[in-house]
Design a protein around this motif. Structure first.
Motif, PDB file in Angstrom:
ATOM      1  N   SER A  12       0.083  -4.896  -3.217  1.00 19.50           N
ATOM      2  CA  SER A  12       0.726  -4.021  -4.191  1.00 19.50           C
ATOM      3  C   SER A  12       0.596  -2.583  -3.727  1.00 19.50           C
ATOM      4  O   SER A  12      -0.510  -2.116  -3.416  1.00 19.50           O
ATOM      5  N   VAL A  13       1.728  -1.863  -3.676  1.00 17.29           N
ATOM      6  CA  VAL A  13       1.696  -0.502  -3.161  1.00 17.29           C
ATOM      7  C   VAL A  13       2.783   0.324  -3.831  1.00 17.29           C
ATOM      8  O   VAL A  13       3.852  -0.196  -4.181  1.00 17.29           O
ATOM      9  N   ALA A  14       2.494   1.609  -4.018  1.00 18.54           N
ATOM     10  CA  ALA A  14       3.500   2.583  -4.442  1.00 18.54           C
ATOM     11  C   ALA A  14       3.696   3.558  -3.292  1.00 18.54           C
ATOM     12  O   ALA A  14       2.728   4.079  -2.733  1.00 18.54           O
ATOM     13  N   VAL A  15       4.948   3.785  -2.912  1.00 18.39           N
ATOM     14  CA  VAL A  15       5.252   4.645  -1.775  1.00 18.39           C
ATOM     15  C   VAL A  15       6.320   5.664  -2.160  1.00 18.39           C
ATOM     16  O   VAL A  15       7.126   5.447  -3.062  1.00 18.39           O
ATOM     17  N   SER A  16       6.320   6.776  -1.439  1.00 21.01           N
ATOM     18  CA  SER A  16       7.426   7.719  -1.535  1.00 21.01           C
ATOM     19  C   SER A  16       8.615   7.173  -0.767  1.00 21.01           C
ATOM     20  O   SER A  16       8.492   6.189  -0.010  1.00 21.01           O
ATOM     21  N   VAL A  17       9.775   7.809  -0.918  1.00 20.15           N
ATOM     22  CA  VAL A  17      10.956   7.360  -0.184  1.00 20.15           C
ATOM     23  C   VAL A  17      10.724   7.404   1.321  1.00 20.15           C
ATOM     24  O   VAL A  17      11.242   6.562   2.066  1.00 20.15           O
ATOM     25  N   ASP A  18       9.891   8.349   1.786  1.00 22.73           N
ATOM     26  CA  ASP A  18       9.611   8.426   3.224  1.00 22.73           C
ATOM     27  C   ASP A  18       8.358   7.657   3.637  1.00 22.73           C
ATOM     28  O   ASP A  18       7.819   7.860   4.716  1.00 22.73           O
ATOM     29  N   GLY A  19       7.886   6.748   2.782  1.00 20.81           N
ATOM     30  CA  GLY A  19       6.890   5.767   3.198  1.00 20.81           C
ATOM     31  C   GLY A  19       5.434   6.146   3.085  1.00 20.81           C
ATOM     32  O   GLY A  19       4.575   5.436   3.597  1.00 20.81           O
ATOM     33  N   TYR A  20       5.123   7.226   2.376  1.00 21.63           N
ATOM     34  CA  TYR A  20       3.723   7.645   2.217  1.00 21.63           C
ATOM     35  C   TYR A  20       3.142   7.107   0.917  1.00 21.63           C
ATOM     36  O   TYR A  20       3.847   6.957  -0.085  1.00 21.63           O
ATOM     37  N   ILE A  21       1.828   6.868   0.920  1.00 30.20           N
ATOM     38  CA  ILE A  21       1.155   6.382  -0.282  1.00 30.20           C
ATOM     39  C   ILE A  21       0.331   7.463  -0.964  1.00 30.20           C
ATOM     40  O   ILE A  21      -0.235   7.248  -2.032  1.00 30.20           O
TER      41      ILE A  21
END
Length: 223
Positions: free
Chosen positions: A9-18
């Protein structure tokens, strides 16, 4: 003996950062997504984060909904899933919130890390040594022997990368937040690695759900 089902389970920004580079945890999700994550925690037998996430975020990793906790108890379960962390060194701060909330805690470490972890934590957690190096397959075998059927892995990047490199992730739940972090040294969902099938392997996309301004994607890597 059956290994647990493994959900990353992960939440990321549109550019792939957590996260960003600041000392405080950067809020990527929203209230609807947090509630959905809480539901998944309530459905899990154990929740795992790496030791660096424990140090950086100081999480409690609990089921927040009283109704969901009551439903777990009514089903014959304990209120909260087992909390698990992984550390090579065993260097863990006993004052962090991770150790003082919820129920059972497990620390998986190396043979050398076991001495340090036991000295640091005393009786705050059960410390399990997996040998000279940590093998995530062995970790899952041990959780399976303990009766854990579903493991929710909440980070960080090194841990997610390890499960994906080993081909041990059954599902990825990715919440994509509508923002750009843009900081090259900020942490990402996964680090560079050798993944099963390489770049040609396409995951199966099971579902896409809109939770407020967040898009939640469910991928099945093994299909």
């Amino acid at each position: 003996m059956t290994r647990p089902y493994v959900l990353l389970s992960v939440a990321v920004s549109v550019d792939g950062y957590i996260d960003d580079r600041s000392a405080e945890r950067f809020p990527l999700s929203n209230a609807d997504d947090f509630d959905h994550v809480d539901r998944m925690r309530a459905e899990s037998g154990a929740i795992l984060v790496g030791a660096e996430t424990v140090r950086r975020d100081n999480p409690r990793l609990l089921v927040n909904s009283g109704e969901r906790r009551a439903a777990r108890v009514a089903a014959g379960l304990v209120e909260h899933p087992v909390k698990v962390t992984v550390t090579d060194s065993g260097n863990l701060d006993p004052d962090l919130r991770f150790w003082h909330h919820g129920g059972e805690k497990l620390v998986y470490t190396t043979d050398s890390g076991r001495v340090t972890a036991t000295a640091c934590l005393g009786g705050l957690a059960e410390v399990v040594a997996l040998g000279s190096a940590i093998d995530l397959g062995d970790l899952l075998d041990d959780l399976g022997r303990r009766g854990v059927e579903r493991l929710m892995v909440e980070g960080g990047g090194r841990i997610h990368t390890g499960f994906l490199e080993a081909g041990l992730a059954d599902e990825i739940r990715m919440a994509v937040a509508p923002m750009l972090i843009g900081q090259g040294s900020a942490p990402r969902f996964v680090n560079p690695g050798e993944f099963p099938g390489g770049p040609a392997h396409r995951f199966h996309l099971e579902a896409v759900e809109k939770l407020g301004d967040v898009a939640v994607l469910r991928y099945f890597p093994k299909r």
